[in-house]
Scaffold this motif. Sequence first.
Motif, short mmCIF file in Angstrom:
data_model
loop_
_atom_site.label_atom_id
_atom_site.label_comp_id
_atom_site.label_asym_id
_atom_site.label_seq_id
_atom_site.Cartn_x
_atom_site.Cartn_y
_atom_site.Cartn_z
N VAL A 7 40.38 20.92 32.85
CA VAL A 7 41.21 21.52 33.89
C VAL A 7 42.62 21.63 33.35
O VAL A 7 43.18 20.65 32.87
CB VAL A 7 41.19 20.67 35.17
CG1 VAL A 7 42.11 21.25 36.21
CG2 VAL A 7 39.78 20.56 35.71
N THR A 8 43.14 22.82 33.41
CA THR A 8 44.50 23.02 32.95
C THR A 8 45.46 22.61 34.06
O THR A 8 45.53 23.28 35.09
CB THR A 8 44.74 24.50 32.59
OG1 THR A 8 43.71 24.92 31.72
CG2 THR A 8 46.09 24.70 31.96
N ARG B 188 50.27 31.60 30.83
CA ARG B 188 49.11 31.81 31.71
C ARG B 188 48.40 33.13 31.38
O ARG B 188 47.18 33.22 31.44
CB ARG B 188 49.52 31.80 33.18
CG ARG B 188 50.13 30.52 33.65
CD ARG B 188 49.14 29.41 33.59
NE ARG B 188 49.78 28.15 33.92
CZ ARG B 188 49.26 26.97 33.72
NH1 ARG B 188 48.08 26.87 33.18
NH2 ARG B 188 49.91 25.89 34.03
N LEU B 189 49.18 34.17 31.03
CA LEU B 189 48.58 35.44 30.63
C LEU B 189 47.75 35.24 29.36
O LEU B 189 46.62 35.74 29.26
CB LEU B 189 49.65 36.49 30.37
CG LEU B 189 50.45 37.03 31.56
CD1 LEU B 189 51.45 38.07 31.08
CD2 LEU B 189 49.54 37.62 32.59
N ASN B 190 48.32 34.54 28.37
CA ASN B 190 47.61 34.32 27.11
C ASN B 190 46.35 33.49 27.31
O ASN B 190 45.36 33.67 26.60
CB ASN B 190 48.54 33.63 26.10
CG ASN B 190 49.66 34.55 25.65
OD1 ASN B 190 49.54 35.77 25.69
ND2 ASN B 190 50.77 33.97 25.21
N ALA B 191 46.37 32.54 28.27
CA ALA B 191 45.21 31.67 28.51
C ALA B 191 44.20 32.30 29.46
O ALA B 191 43.21 31.66 29.81
CB ALA B 191 45.69 30.34 29.09
N ASN B 192 44.43 33.54 29.92
CA ASN B 192 43.56 34.23 30.86
C ASN B 192 43.41 33.42 32.16
O ASN B 192 42.34 33.33 32.74
CB ASN B 192 42.19 34.50 30.24
CG ASN B 192 41.40 35.53 31.04
OD1 ASN B 192 41.97 36.26 31.83
ND2 ASN B 192 40.10 35.56 30.84
N ASP B 193 44.51 32.79 32.60
CA ASP B 193 44.53 31.96 33.81
C ASP B 193 45.15 32.77 34.94
O ASP B 193 46.34 32.73 35.19
CB ASP B 193 45.34 30.68 33.53
CG ASP B 193 45.37 29.74 34.72
OD1 ASP B 193 44.66 29.99 35.71
OD2 ASP B 193 46.12 28.75 34.66
N ALA B 194 44.31 33.54 35.63
CA ALA B 194 44.82 34.40 36.71
C ALA B 194 45.38 33.59 37.86
O ALA B 194 46.39 33.96 38.45
CB ALA B 194 43.70 35.31 37.21
N ALA B 195 44.74 32.46 38.18
CA ALA B 195 45.23 31.64 39.30
C ALA B 195 46.59 31.06 38.99
O ALA B 195 47.49 31.04 39.84
CB ALA B 195 44.24 30.53 39.61
N GLY B 196 46.78 30.58 37.76
CA GLY B 196 48.07 30.02 37.38
C GLY B 196 49.16 31.07 37.35
O GLY B 196 50.30 30.83 37.75
N LEU C 226 46.98 42.06 36.04
CA LEU C 226 46.41 41.39 34.86
C LEU C 226 45.26 42.21 34.29
O LEU C 226 45.16 42.39 33.08
CB LEU C 226 45.92 39.98 35.22
CG LEU C 226 46.99 38.93 35.49
CD1 LEU C 226 46.35 37.65 36.01
CD2 LEU C 226 47.78 38.63 34.24
N LYS C 227 44.38 42.70 35.17
CA LYS C 227 43.24 43.49 34.69
C LYS C 227 43.69 44.82 34.09
O LYS C 227 43.08 45.32 33.16
CB LYS C 227 42.28 43.76 35.85
CG LYS C 227 41.54 42.53 36.32
CD LYS C 227 40.64 42.85 37.49
CE LYS C 227 39.96 41.60 38.01
NZ LYS C 227 39.18 41.84 39.22
N THR C 228 44.78 45.38 34.64
CA THR C 228 45.24 46.68 34.18
C THR C 228 45.99 46.60 32.85
O THR C 228 45.76 47.41 31.94
CB THR C 228 46.18 47.32 35.23
OG1 THR C 228 45.47 47.40 36.47
CG2 THR C 228 46.63 48.70 34.81
N ARG D 76 42.30 41.23 26.20
CA ARG D 76 41.98 39.97 25.50
C ARG D 76 41.55 40.26 24.07
O ARG D 76 40.91 41.27 23.85
CB ARG D 76 40.86 39.23 26.25
CG ARG D 76 41.19 38.96 27.68
CD ARG D 76 42.15 37.81 27.81
NE ARG D 76 42.64 37.77 29.19
CZ ARG D 76 43.90 37.70 29.54
NH1 ARG D 76 44.82 37.66 28.63
NH2 ARG D 76 44.25 37.66 30.78
N PRO D 77 41.85 39.41 23.13
CA PRO D 77 42.71 38.23 23.21
C PRO D 77 44.18 38.64 23.20
O PRO D 77 44.57 39.58 22.52
CB PRO D 77 42.34 37.44 21.96
CG PRO D 77 41.88 38.47 20.98
CD PRO D 77 41.25 39.55 21.80
N ALA D 78 44.97 37.92 23.97
CA ALA D 78 46.41 38.22 24.08
C ALA D 78 47.21 37.10 23.45
O ALA D 78 46.91 35.92 23.63
CB ALA D 78 46.79 38.39 25.54
#
Length: 197
Positions: free
Chosen positions: A95-96, A115-123, A140-142, A146-148
């Motif tokens: 858990v991050t 958070r963008l790089n980790a693909n953590d949309a909730a964060g 984020l989807k637009t 990945r990978p960012a």
Amino acid sequence: MSYQPPGGIAAPDYGRPPRKSRAGLFIALMVILLVAVLGTGVWIATKVVSDLKPTADDHPPAPITSVAPPPKLTASVKPKPSITIKTVPVKPVPVTPLPPAPTGSGQVAAQFVSRLNANDAAGATALGCADVKQAIPSQLKTFVRRPAALTVSKTPVSSAGPIEVFSLSGTMKGSAASGIMVIEVATRPCVKSFVVH
């Protein structure tokens, strides 16, 4: 016999006796009806009250007892075989943890990019301003592929009133990428918008 001239007004007829008033009769009938209704109501009320009062003849109900004997077992009961449960170790899910709430706009920008790089949309959504939190997952989807591996400028490249703009650079899906991030600093710093090309 009264004579009526043609086209004239007829003379009153004085030969009939006057009509008798019946108001007294109606009042007498209404009084009798009222007395009958009240008498019936009193009689019903006394019956109901007398039924509610306990008398000496009333006894509390006796307790209910069972008269059926317990069932007897005729067949022998065999014990069921015990079931062994095999335990499988479970690996904990990483858990991050969210870092403490950022205090400056530069910290908010840096945490948002991580958070963008980790693909953590909730964060990433948690760092957004209240009025745009619902739009951040679709952004984020637009914009993010990945990978960012994005980085953000340490200081704002532009500011106007309660808005500061930071520049983004790095790679997404192996290609060079750049963009901007708008941070609102009116009360608590939060991400207002971002665009990555």
